[in-house]
Design a protein around this motif. Structure first.
Motif, PDB file in Angstrom:
ATOM      1  N   ASN A 153       0.844  -1.199   0.000  1.00  0.00           N
ATOM      2  CA  ASN A 153       0.000   0.000   0.000  1.00  0.00           C
ATOM      3  C   ASN A 153       0.880   1.250   0.000  1.00  0.00           C
ATOM      4  N   GLY A 154       0.448   2.272  -0.724  1.00  0.00           N
ATOM      5  CA  GLY A 154       1.265   3.482  -0.764  1.00  0.00           C
ATOM      6  C   GLY A 154       2.060   3.556  -2.058  1.00  0.00           C
ATOM      7  N   ARG A 155       2.377   2.382  -2.630  1.00  0.00           N
ATOM      8  CA  ARG A 155       3.003   2.393  -3.957  1.00  0.00           C
ATOM      9  C   ARG A 155       1.888   2.474  -4.985  1.00  0.00           C
ATOM     10  N   ASP A 156       2.237   2.997  -6.158  1.00  0.00           N
ATOM     11  CA  ASP A 156       1.240   3.138  -7.208  1.00  0.00           C
ATOM     12  C   ASP A 156       1.149   1.838  -8.013  1.00  0.00           C
ATOM     13  N   ILE A 157       0.553   0.810  -7.388  1.00  0.00           N
ATOM     14  CA  ILE A 157       0.451  -0.511  -8.025  1.00  0.00           C
ATOM     15  C   ILE A 157      -1.020  -0.804  -8.310  1.00  0.00           C
ATOM     16  N   ARG A 158      -1.283  -1.310  -9.504  1.00  0.00           N
ATOM     17  CA  ARG A 158      -2.653  -1.716  -9.839  1.00  0.00           C
ATOM     18  C   ARG A 158      -2.853  -3.165  -9.405  1.00  0.00           C
ATOM     19  N   PHE A 159      -3.746  -3.365  -8.445  1.00  0.00           N
ATOM     20  CA  PHE A 159      -4.053  -4.729  -8.012  1.00  0.00           C
ATOM     21  C   PHE A 159      -5.300  -5.225  -8.743  1.00  0.00           C
ATOM     22  N   VAL A 160      -5.229  -6.474  -9.148  1.00  0.00           N
ATOM     23  CA  VAL A 160      -6.393  -7.118  -9.749  1.00  0.00           C
ATOM     24  C   VAL A 160      -6.702  -8.322  -8.871  1.00  0.00           C
ATOM     25  N   VAL A 161      -7.930  -8.441  -8.411  1.00  0.00           N
ATOM     26  CA  VAL A 161      -8.269  -9.559  -7.540  1.00  0.00           C
ATOM     27  C   VAL A 161      -9.427 -10.356  -8.139  1.00  0.00           C
ATOM     28  N   ASP A 162      -9.137 -11.626  -8.446  1.00  0.00           N
ATOM     29  CA  ASP A 162     -10.176 -12.538  -8.929  1.00  0.00           C
ATOM     30  C   ASP A 162     -10.270 -13.657  -7.905  1.00  0.00           C
ATOM     31  N   ALA A 163     -11.070 -13.422  -6.884  1.00  0.00           N
ATOM     32  CA  ALA A 163     -11.186 -14.393  -5.793  1.00  0.00           C
ATOM     33  C   ALA A 163     -12.617 -14.339  -5.272  1.00  0.00           C
ATOM     34  N   THR A 164     -12.936 -15.286  -4.397  1.00  0.00           N
ATOM     35  CA  THR A 164     -14.322 -15.372  -3.940  1.00  0.00           C
ATOM     36  C   THR A 164     -14.445 -14.968  -2.466  1.00  0.00           C
ATOM     37  N   GLY A 165     -15.673 -14.721  -2.058  1.00  0.00           N
ATOM     38  CA  GLY A 165     -16.015 -14.525  -0.650  1.00  0.00           C
ATOM     39  C   GLY A 165     -15.186 -13.463   0.055  1.00  0.00           C
ATOM     40  N   GLU A 166     -14.758 -13.795   1.268  1.00  0.00           N
ATOM     41  CA  GLU A 166     -14.033 -12.826   2.096  1.00  0.00           C
ATOM     42  C   GLU A 166     -12.661 -12.475   1.543  1.00  0.00           C
ATOM     43  N   LEU A 167     -12.094 -13.424   0.803  1.00  0.00           N
ATOM     44  CA  LEU A 167     -10.808 -13.157   0.151  1.00  0.00           C
ATOM     45  C   LEU A 167     -10.934 -11.884  -0.687  1.00  0.00           C
ATOM     46  N   LEU A 168     -12.086 -11.724  -1.316  1.00  0.00           N
ATOM     47  CA  LEU A 168     -12.319 -10.545  -2.153  1.00  0.00           C
ATOM     48  C   LEU A 168     -12.805  -9.346  -1.324  1.00  0.00           C
ATOM     49  N   THR A 169     -13.816  -9.571  -0.494  1.00  0.00           N
ATOM     50  CA  THR A 169     -14.403  -8.421   0.204  1.00  0.00           C
ATOM     51  C   THR A 169     -13.399  -7.761   1.165  1.00  0.00           C
ATOM     52  N   ASN A 170     -12.481  -8.568   1.728  1.00  0.00           N
ATOM     53  CA  ASN A 170     -11.507  -8.011   2.673  1.00  0.00           C
ATOM     54  C   ASN A 170     -10.454  -7.113   2.034  1.00  0.00           C
ATOM     55  N   VAL A 171     -10.297  -7.192   0.698  1.00  0.00           N
ATOM     56  CA  VAL A 171      -9.259  -6.359   0.064  1.00  0.00           C
ATOM     57  C   VAL A 171      -9.831  -5.086  -0.549  1.00  0.00           C
ATOM     58  N   LEU A 172     -11.150  -4.942  -0.533  1.00  0.00           N
ATOM     59  CA  LEU A 172     -11.754  -3.796  -1.234  1.00  0.00           C
ATOM     60  C   LEU A 172     -11.253  -2.468  -0.671  1.00  0.00           C
ATOM     61  N   LYS A 173     -10.978  -2.464   0.646  1.00  0.00           N
ATOM     62  CA  LYS A 173     -10.526  -1.214   1.284  1.00  0.00           C
ATOM     63  C   LYS A 173      -9.170  -0.728   0.753  1.00  0.00           C
ATOM     64  N   TYR A 174      -8.437  -1.631   0.081  1.00  0.00           N
ATOM     65  CA  TYR A 174      -7.159  -1.218  -0.526  1.00  0.00           C
ATOM     66  C   TYR A 174      -7.323  -0.746  -1.972  1.00  0.00           C
ATOM     67  N   HIS A 175      -8.554  -0.553  -2.386  1.00  0.00           N
ATOM     68  CA  HIS A 175      -8.869  -0.008  -3.713  1.00  0.00           C
ATOM     69  C   HIS A 175      -8.240  -0.761  -4.876  1.00  0.00           C
ATOM     70  N   PRO A 176      -8.541  -2.065  -4.994  1.00  0.00           N
ATOM     71  CA  PRO A 176      -8.026  -2.789  -6.156  1.00  0.00           C
ATOM     72  C   PRO A 176      -8.517  -2.137  -7.455  1.00  0.00           C
ATOM     73  N   PHE A 177      -7.626  -2.100  -8.435  1.00  0.00           N
ATOM     74  CA  PHE A 177      -7.958  -1.493  -9.724  1.00  0.00           C
ATOM     75  C   PHE A 177      -9.094  -2.254 -10.404  1.00  0.00           C
ATOM     76  N   LEU A 178      -9.068  -3.601 -10.252  1.00  0.00           N
ATOM     77  CA  LEU A 178     -10.103  -4.421 -10.898  1.00  0.00           C
ATOM     78  C   LEU A 178     -10.453  -5.613 -10.028  1.00  0.00           C
ATOM     79  N   VAL A 179     -11.759  -5.866  -9.880  1.00  0.00           N
ATOM     80  CA  VAL A 179     -12.211  -7.151  -9.321  1.00  0.00           C
ATOM     81  C   VAL A 179     -13.120  -7.786 -10.370  1.00  0.00           C
ATOM     82  N   LYS A 180     -13.091  -9.127 -10.461  1.00  0.00           N
ATOM     83  CA  LYS A 180     -13.881  -9.784 -11.496  1.00  0.00           C
ATOM     84  C   LYS A 180     -14.654 -10.993 -10.977  1.00  0.00           C
ATOM     85  N   PRO A 181     -15.706 -10.737 -10.211  1.00  0.00           N
ATOM     86  CA  PRO A 181     -16.535 -11.873  -9.814  1.00  0.00           C
ATOM     87  C   PRO A 181     -17.387 -12.345 -10.999  1.00  0.00           C
TER      88      PRO A 181
END
Ligand SMILES: Nc1ncnc2c1ncn2[C@@H]1O[C@H](COP(=O)(O)OP(=O)(O)OP(=O)(O)O)[C@@H](O)[C@H]1O
Ligand SMILES: [Mg+2]
Length: 297
Positions: A153-181
């Motif tokens: 966090n703090g670096r200008d990195i684009r995170f992409v998260v393709d995961a289910t359940g809490e694995l996904l919802t728990n990372v939303l606060k870090y502003h992933p560039f893309l999620v793909k449920p």
């Protein structure tokens, strides 16, 4: 650079058997071997489209060495961590009138190995993309995606998260560039049926409100819905064609989207759909020619 992370890569051993008789000696009619894992699938489509990509993750034993060789041959840079015990898993897929799968455990990943991963992640620079795709092996802390994102966090990195359940919802606060449920994954997250576009849009916007920059909802043969970073809703139908094997369609869509997003969201969607559908129409992951042929449609 686009990095992908695959905790538990796999070799799929696919056997076609006319009739499967349990408790007897069966003979297969043909066999295929596929190397993959969700992150590796994303890297494969990126490499097929001519983009540079690094596959990160864990491998072990002779199967791991062979996986590394096969993945490198695709034009992917690899920077896998070698585990000291066990072998990269081989999953068995038996195709007869019905399909039977036996998925195996995979080698143990220790705390020391995880420390090595964090060391490798240090190399990721401002402007790079990191794709976190798939489940986390049960033996690892289930907040590891969160930990990775908080450490970077703090670096200008684009995170992409393709995961289910809490694995996904728990990372939303870090502003992933893309999620793909997909539809089922989004339904599970919000705990209700999403059988209309209006309901899907509402649920996707909730993920955006919780922090995701772009929310891409893949709908299999029904196409795709995107809420882009400006809050605009895009809805596209899938490309019609003869479906051969949809495994990896979602991963292909993620890769196509990332390849296209440098231009704009319209093109990202176009290339994402083309890549997803081209993989659905192919026996393995789609080639550049197969993807571009659909993109022109
Ligand atoms: N039957 C199909 N016909 C045409 N296109 C398809 C079909 N299935 C998938 N696609 C394309 O691929 C995209 C992704 O597929 P899907 O929604 O099945 O992903 P997924 O469930 O995440 O798959 P996976 O996780 O197995 O890779 C779809 O949005 C669509 O563009
Ligand atoms: Mg998926």
């Amino acid at each position: 650079m686009i990095y992908t992370l695959t905790f538990n890569p796999a070799i799929d051993y696919v056997m076609r058997i006319g009739e499967l008789n349990l408790g007897e000696t069966n003979r297969s009619e043909s066999e295929e071997i596929h190397f993959g894992g969700k992150g590796i699938n994303v890297s494969t489509i990126l490499a097929n489209l001519g983009l540079e990509t690094v596959a990160l993750g864990f491998i072990a034993g002779f199967t791991g060495e062979e996986l590394n060789r096969a993945v490198t041959e695709r034009g992917i840079h690899t920077d896998f961590i070698r585990l000291s015990n066990g072998n990269t898993r081989i999953n068995i897929k038996l195709k007869s009138e019905i399909e039977t799968e036996i998925n195996t455990q995979g080698p143990a990943i220790t705390e020391k190995d995880i420390a090595k991963l964090y060391k490798k992640l240090e190399k990721i620079q401002n402007g790079d993309t990191l794709v976190l795709a798939g489940s986390v092996p049960g033996t690892l802390p289930q907040n590891i995606y969160e930990d990775i994102m908080s450490k970077l966090n703090g670096r200008d990195i684009r995170f992409v998260v393709d995961a289910t359940g809490e694995l996904l919802t728990n990372v939303l606060k870090y502003h992933p560039f893309l999620v793909k449920p997909n539809r089922a994954e989004l339904e599970e997250i919000c705990g209700r049926k999403l059988d209309t576009d209006a309901k899907l849009t509402e649920a996707a916007k909730e993920l955006q409100k919780q922090g995701a920059v772009n929310v891409l909802v893949s709908l299999g043969g029904d196409g795709v819905l995107l809420i882009d970073e400006f809050g605009r809703t895009h809805r596209r139908q899938a490309i019609p064609g003869r479906v051969v094997n949809t495994v990896g369609s979602g991963d292909s869509m993620v890769a196509g989207f990332l390849a296209g997003v440098k231009r704009n969201y319209e093109y990202a969607l176009e290339l994402g759909i083309a890549a997803g559908s081209a993989t659905a129409f192919a026996s393995g992951l789609a080639s550049k020619e197969e993807i571009m042929a659909l993109c022109q449609k």
